[in-house]
Design a protein around this motif. Sequence first.
Motif, short mmCIF file in Angstrom:
data_model
loop_
_atom_site.label_atom_id
_atom_site.label_comp_id
_atom_site.label_asym_id
_atom_site.label_seq_id
_atom_site.Cartn_x
_atom_site.Cartn_y
_atom_site.Cartn_z
N GLY A 1 0.79 -1.23 0.00
CA GLY A 1 0.00 0.00 0.00
C GLY A 1 0.81 1.27 0.00
O GLY A 1 0.30 2.35 0.32
N GLY A 2 2.11 1.17 -0.38
CA GLY A 2 2.98 2.32 -0.32
C GLY A 2 2.92 3.26 -1.51
O GLY A 2 3.66 4.25 -1.56
N TRP A 3 2.07 2.94 -2.51
CA TRP A 3 1.95 3.80 -3.68
C TRP A 3 0.55 4.44 -3.69
O TRP A 3 -0.44 3.74 -3.82
CB TRP A 3 2.11 2.99 -4.96
CG TRP A 3 3.52 2.55 -5.24
CD1 TRP A 3 4.32 1.80 -4.45
CD2 TRP A 3 4.28 2.86 -6.42
NE1 TRP A 3 5.54 1.59 -5.05
CE2 TRP A 3 5.54 2.24 -6.26
CE3 TRP A 3 4.03 3.58 -7.58
CZ2 TRP A 3 6.55 2.32 -7.22
CZ3 TRP A 3 5.02 3.66 -8.54
CH2 TRP A 3 6.27 3.04 -8.36
N ASP A 4 0.48 5.77 -3.56
CA ASP A 4 -0.80 6.43 -3.71
C ASP A 4 -1.04 6.77 -5.17
O ASP A 4 -0.18 6.55 -6.04
CB ASP A 4 -0.91 7.67 -2.81
CG ASP A 4 0.16 8.72 -3.13
OD1 ASP A 4 0.75 8.69 -4.24
OD2 ASP A 4 0.39 9.59 -2.28
N ALA A 5 -2.23 7.29 -5.48
CA ALA A 5 -2.61 7.55 -6.88
C ALA A 5 -1.67 8.55 -7.55
O ALA A 5 -1.32 8.41 -8.73
CB ALA A 5 -4.05 8.04 -6.94
N PRO B 1 -3.54 -3.94 -4.47
CA PRO B 1 -4.12 -2.59 -4.58
C PRO B 1 -4.09 -2.05 -6.01
O PRO B 1 -3.49 -1.02 -6.31
CB PRO B 1 -3.23 -1.76 -3.66
CG PRO B 1 -1.90 -2.44 -3.72
CD PRO B 1 -2.19 -3.92 -3.87
N ALA B 2 -4.75 -2.78 -6.91
CA ALA B 2 -4.76 -2.42 -8.33
C ALA B 2 -6.17 -2.67 -8.88
O ALA B 2 -6.95 -3.41 -8.28
CB ALA B 2 -3.74 -3.27 -9.09
N PRO B 3 -6.50 -2.06 -10.01
CA PRO B 3 -7.80 -2.34 -10.63
C PRO B 3 -7.96 -3.83 -10.91
O PRO B 3 -7.00 -4.54 -11.24
CB PRO B 3 -7.75 -1.53 -11.92
CG PRO B 3 -6.84 -0.40 -11.62
CD PRO B 3 -5.79 -0.98 -10.72
N ARG B 4 -9.18 -4.29 -10.76
CA ARG B 4 -9.52 -5.69 -10.98
C ARG B 4 -10.14 -5.83 -12.37
O ARG B 4 -10.89 -4.96 -12.81
CB ARG B 4 -10.49 -6.17 -9.90
CG ARG B 4 -10.80 -7.64 -9.92
CD ARG B 4 -11.48 -8.04 -8.62
NE ARG B 4 -11.97 -9.41 -8.65
CZ ARG B 4 -12.29 -10.10 -7.57
NH1 ARG B 4 -12.18 -9.54 -6.37
NH2 ARG B 4 -12.72 -11.35 -7.66
N VAL B 5 -9.82 -6.91 -13.06
CA VAL B 5 -10.29 -7.09 -14.43
C VAL B 5 -10.94 -8.46 -14.61
O VAL B 5 -10.49 -9.45 -14.03
CB VAL B 5 -9.12 -6.89 -15.44
CG1 VAL B 5 -8.05 -7.94 -15.26
CG2 VAL B 5 -9.62 -6.86 -16.86
N TYR C 1 -5.94 -9.15 -11.12
CA TYR C 1 -5.56 -7.76 -10.95
C TYR C 1 -4.59 -7.29 -12.03
O TYR C 1 -3.68 -8.02 -12.43
CB TYR C 1 -4.90 -7.57 -9.58
CG TYR C 1 -5.85 -7.77 -8.42
CD1 TYR C 1 -6.69 -6.75 -8.00
CD2 TYR C 1 -5.92 -9.00 -7.76
CE1 TYR C 1 -7.58 -6.94 -6.94
CE2 TYR C 1 -6.80 -9.19 -6.70
CZ TYR C 1 -7.62 -8.15 -6.30
OH TYR C 1 -8.50 -8.35 -5.26
N THR C 2 -4.78 -6.04 -12.46
CA THR C 2 -3.87 -5.45 -13.43
C THR C 2 -2.49 -5.26 -12.81
O THR C 2 -2.32 -5.35 -11.59
CB THR C 2 -4.39 -4.10 -13.93
OG1 THR C 2 -4.56 -3.21 -12.80
CG2 THR C 2 -5.73 -4.26 -14.65
N ALA C 3 -1.51 -4.97 -13.67
CA ALA C 3 -0.13 -4.76 -13.23
C ALA C 3 0.29 -3.35 -13.62
O ALA C 3 1.01 -3.15 -14.60
CB ALA C 3 0.79 -5.80 -13.87
#
Length: 464
Positions: A26-30, A334-338, A270-272
């Motif tokens: 979770g260390g990367w914010d938007a 913590p990535a978009p789900r596809v 999850y996307t990469a």
Amino acid sequence: MFTVYHPELADLARSLRERHDEFLAGGWDAARLAEYQAERLRATLAYAGSRSPFYRARLDGLAEGDDLATVPFTTKQDLRDAGLDLLSRPMHEAWIFYETTGTTGAATPCPRDNVDTLHNNSVLTAYYGTVFDQYGDAQVIGVSGPSEMHATGDTFGDVCRNLGLAVAKMWPHSPMVGFERALEVMRLLPITGMFCTPGMALSLAKRAVEAGLDPREDFSIEVFMLTGELASPSLLANIGSLWGARAYNALYASQEASVLAAAGADGGLYTAPLINYYEVIDPETTRPATPGPDGVRQGELVVTNLYQGAKPLIRYRTGDMVRMSPAAPGADIPAPRVEVLGRVGDQLEVNGRRITGYDLEDLLLRHVRNCLDYQIVLADDHVGLLLHGDLGADDPGLRLAREECRDTLGTELVVSFGDPGAITSTGAMVSWKAARVVDRRSGRLGARDEREARAARALAARRR
């Protein structure tokens, strides 16, 4: 071990591991992700524009500040036409050569260098670590792929080595192995997990039953990592019930574009976003797909690689329909789900209603268990479902399937029983539609459908 001999690659491998560990934590914010993607996009455009003959011409006149949307799409036909001119590095700078199967057209060259492999395998190692950590230390993982010129064996073998998992590579369709020997090896070691296609998971269960074995009792498989074909939640649940295992839709990838999404422990795909930039477009207008109230976008996936290896692709139209959901709080990744819904050309119209292959399979198999194989038959006045396995006409799940088909598609579901044969094993080599759907409606098959159906029948004949 090869990185020991290349210090710059060893540094890259450590950096990628740290980057993905921090991302999963979770260390990367938007804002950080957007800045990183923008920087890597500029790097890919400059790199491919200066090195690839194809992209040098394609990107000519593009200024540094121009919007990505001004860049033309790259298509599958471009890959076939350009061949090795699409490469950003000469073949001798790659570490391995792969190619597409070429069952329905000319094979596309897909060499990879160490930069490609390190970026893609670092994602899979990070994501799959969340899956395999659930199953303890005493694991032996089987890997089955379509051919020796496919990335499956190398990729999953390398990722399992990263995770400290023993690997047995076996190709049941190979005349040197065969299903009988594959089943023997699975019991002998024993195999506890399996990377393969959904069709292979069903074929192995079918061959085991034919040999008088019970997949649940006579094998030790705890987890199936499925890839290479359409895999709806209903099919995953059925495969899991056959083997007494958890079945994951483990990987969305292609020989051309490499890793596009991978599974987390919760079963999500999850996307990469650290290695790819994603767009979802309307396949007819090519405009960005409009998000629904929940932020979900449905349309054709377009991808740009954010790493600079042998063959980075820019705005590559995958030809696949997807349903992409925003990153969810508390998800394993913590990535978009596809959800991969099937190829754009595999969408079907049933009783005047448009439906993807993924949603049709999910609808028809939702209440079906212990199914060793299946095929969908489309007629003018009903949908047919041919099932093979320990099922009967009075199975309560089939009553529910008939009701839901009537409610959803406004048409009757007619269930029959029998073995569809080897054609259903060709999905990964040809297409889900050619392997799984028999369309008996007049005037519905186009030239491409006919060509793929012929290719599937020819491959099935060889496999028989």
